[in-house]
Design an enzyme around this catalytic site. Structure first.
Site, short mmCIF file in Angstrom:
data_model
loop_
_atom_site.label_atom_id
_atom_site.label_comp_id
_atom_site.label_asym_id
_atom_site.label_seq_id
_atom_site.Cartn_x
_atom_site.Cartn_y
_atom_site.Cartn_z
N GLY A 8 1.85 -5.11 4.29
CA GLY A 8 1.15 -4.33 4.01
C GLY A 8 -0.14 -5.78 3.03
O GLY A 8 0.66 -6.51 1.88
N GLY A 10 -3.32 -4.33 1.75
CA GLY A 10 -4.66 -4.49 1.76
C GLY A 10 -4.42 -4.73 0.03
O GLY A 10 -4.10 -5.63 -0.06
N PHE A 11 -5.21 -3.85 -0.74
CA PHE A 11 -4.61 -4.34 -2.28
C PHE A 11 -4.08 -5.11 -2.80
O PHE A 11 -4.18 -5.68 -3.39
CB PHE A 11 -5.88 -3.16 -3.01
N GLY A 12 -3.27 -4.01 -3.17
CA GLY A 12 -2.10 -4.38 -3.67
C GLY A 12 -0.85 -5.48 -3.03
O GLY A 12 -0.46 -6.29 -2.94
N VAL A 76 5.76 -2.17 11.08
CA VAL A 76 6.80 -2.00 10.76
C VAL A 76 7.64 -0.50 11.45
O VAL A 76 6.88 0.66 10.89
CB VAL A 76 7.02 -1.43 9.27
N GLU A 172 -18.69 11.09 -1.75
CA GLU A 172 -19.52 10.42 -1.34
C GLU A 172 -20.27 9.89 -0.01
O GLU A 172 -21.60 9.29 0.32
CB GLU A 172 -18.95 8.31 -1.17
N ASP A 301 -0.03 2.85 -3.27
CA ASP A 301 -0.17 4.03 -3.31
C ASP A 301 0.96 4.76 -2.85
O ASP A 301 1.25 6.32 -2.86
CB ASP A 301 -1.37 4.45 -2.20
N ALA A 316 -6.93 1.86 -5.91
CA ALA A 316 -7.28 0.72 -6.29
C ALA A 316 -6.59 -0.68 -7.30
O ALA A 316 -5.70 -1.05 -6.96
CB ALA A 316 -8.35 0.01 -5.38
N GLN A 317 -6.97 -0.17 -8.39
CA GLN A 317 -7.15 -0.65 -9.69
C GLN A 317 -5.50 -0.72 -10.11
O GLN A 317 -4.49 -1.84 -9.87
CB GLN A 317 -7.85 -0.32 -10.30
#
Length: 435
Positions: A8, A10-12, A76, A172, A301, A316-317
């Site tokens: 992955g 993504g952010f992490g 995966v 949003e 997540d 995300a943080q």
């Protein structure tokens, strides 16, 4: 050298890879997409404010200067934690085996329909670029079909939009859609009265944006209603089909239903066959490793980790900070340095935007709503875009949209199957047989 596999980007996952840029190791990043996506702005792609290219960057571009890192495109499918292999599929091969000494899993989440998977056919979710473009197509086609429709009842069905879920994504998306209708599209359609457009936001919770303080939640609800959004709370969705939704026993006729309600973690827990919580998130230790497996880190997540007696939020943080921590901890272990202290999340606050020029912000005791919170939201989101070029283009697009009311990309992109394309390029009858 040690082989480190990161699943992955993504952010992490990307944060972990960058934290290992100076490590003496062979790093392999596997992702089913070739791009890193800034998910918090997906709703702006779905509502034509931004283009897909403005919130995503190729993973290879972001990691091109890391000579110790190789990127693979693949899905995966499983993990053998005893033999230390990750298995993935790609376009031409099945079950490709990637050996590892250290594994970092940062696979994120997907849509959850809470046991009603039949809803997916009629109510797409918003988790990737393809989802955003699909929803954009669906929204724009609805206005086109309404313009061509003579039956007032059918026309209203095309002009009714139902969003299921009043969390950040739903709020949003609903507010951005309301702004699109009130500004950009107002002068572009001749036969339909855009004032008749209905945007209905539904949730079984008692208030919108339930993770925020009640006064901010109420401010968000008030703002939504001022934009023309109908907010229906305290009712669950009983049915979704091609003709609309049934909410609390009442049918709302609609040709556009969007699912913004829930998420489910990746199957990492099943791959590893380890303890998970009720939602399927992997339970990890304070050093972000799986109990009994110090060589396997799970972040973002798809994990369950408590801090101060409360589970960390799926934002995300959290993923970014966990990725950096995991990368640094691995880097220290490679040179036999002492491990850092257990992971501690630093909460920088929570934000949500409700239309142009209005947002809510909660950071500790600080609670803001309105234009000041919106400016803070804009600054933070620009900061976390992956590249300087994206920051510049998004900033300019926002300025343009704010002052002119015009959005960026109002294109309906139809994906034609290959078989249909081949038929379309046949020679005309009069030309067949000619050289």
């Amino acid at each position: 050298m040690k082989k480190i596999v990161i699943i992955g980007a993504g952010f992490g996952g990307l944060a972990a890879a960058k934290a290992l840029r100076h490590a003496s190791a062979e790093i392999c990043v596997i992702d089913r997409a070739n791009h890193n996506l800034f998910q918090p702005l997906l709703y702006q792609v779905a509502t034509t404010v931004l283009s897909p290219a403005q919130i995503a960057s190729p993973i290879r571009q972001l990691l091109k200067n890391q000579r110790n890192t190789t990127v693979f495109l693949g899905e995966v499918t499983g993990i053998n934690k005893d033999a230390k292999f990750v298995y993935a599929d790609n376009e031409s091969h099945q079950d490709v085996a990637y050996p590892y000494d250290i594994l970092v899993i940062a696979t994120g989440v997907t849509h959850s329909y809470f046991g009603h998977d039949e809803f997916a056919e009629f109510a797409p979710g918003l988790k990737g670029l393809a989802d955003a473009v699909r929803i954009r197509n669906k929204v724009l086609k609805a206005f086109e079909q309404a313009e061509a429709e003579d039956d007032p009842s059918r026309r209203q069905n095309f002009l009714t939009f139902v969003l299921v879920g009043a969390g950040p994504t739903g709020v949003e998306l609903a507010s951005s859609l309301a702004v699109l209708v009130r500004t950009t599209l107002k002068a572009e359609f001749r036969r339909i009265n855009l004032a008749a457009t209905r945007i209905v936001l539904v949730d079984m919770a008692p208030r919108v944006l339930g993770t925020f303080a009640s006064d901010l939640s109420e401010a968000a609800k008030h703002r939504l209603e001022n934009l023309g959004v109908e907010v229906r709370l305290g009712h669950s969705v009983d049915r979704i089909d091609a003709d609309g939704v049934v909410v609390g026993g009442e049918r709302i006729a609609s040709k556009v239903v969007i699912w913004t309600a829930g998420v489910a973690p990746s199957p990492a827990g099943k791959w590893l066959n380890v303890e998970t919580d009720r939602a399927g998130r992997v339970r990890i230790q304070s050093d972000l490793t799986v109990p009994g497996h110090p060589d396997i880190y799970v972040i973002g997540d798809t994990v369950s980790l408590d801090q101060d007696g409360k589970p960390l939020p799926g934002v995300a943080q959290v993923a970014i900070q966990q990725g950096r921590y995991a990368g640094r901890r691995i880097a220290r272990s490679l040179v036999n340095k002492p491990s850092p202290k257990p992971f501690q999340y630093f909460d920088k606050g929570n934000m949500a935007v409700i239309g142009a020029g209005f947002a809510i912000l909660q950071a500790g005791r600080v609670r803001l709503s309105g234009i000041v919170a919106w400016l803070a939201w804009a600054g933070v989101h620009l900061q976390f875009l992956a590249t300087s070029s994206l920051r510049l283009t998004v900033f300019l697009q926002w300025i343009w949209s704010f002052w002119t009311g015009q959005t960026g990309v109002r294109l309906i992109v139809n994906h034609i199957p290959l078989s249909k394309q081949n038929k379309d390029i046949e020679l005309p009858i009069a030309s067949r047989g000619r050289k």
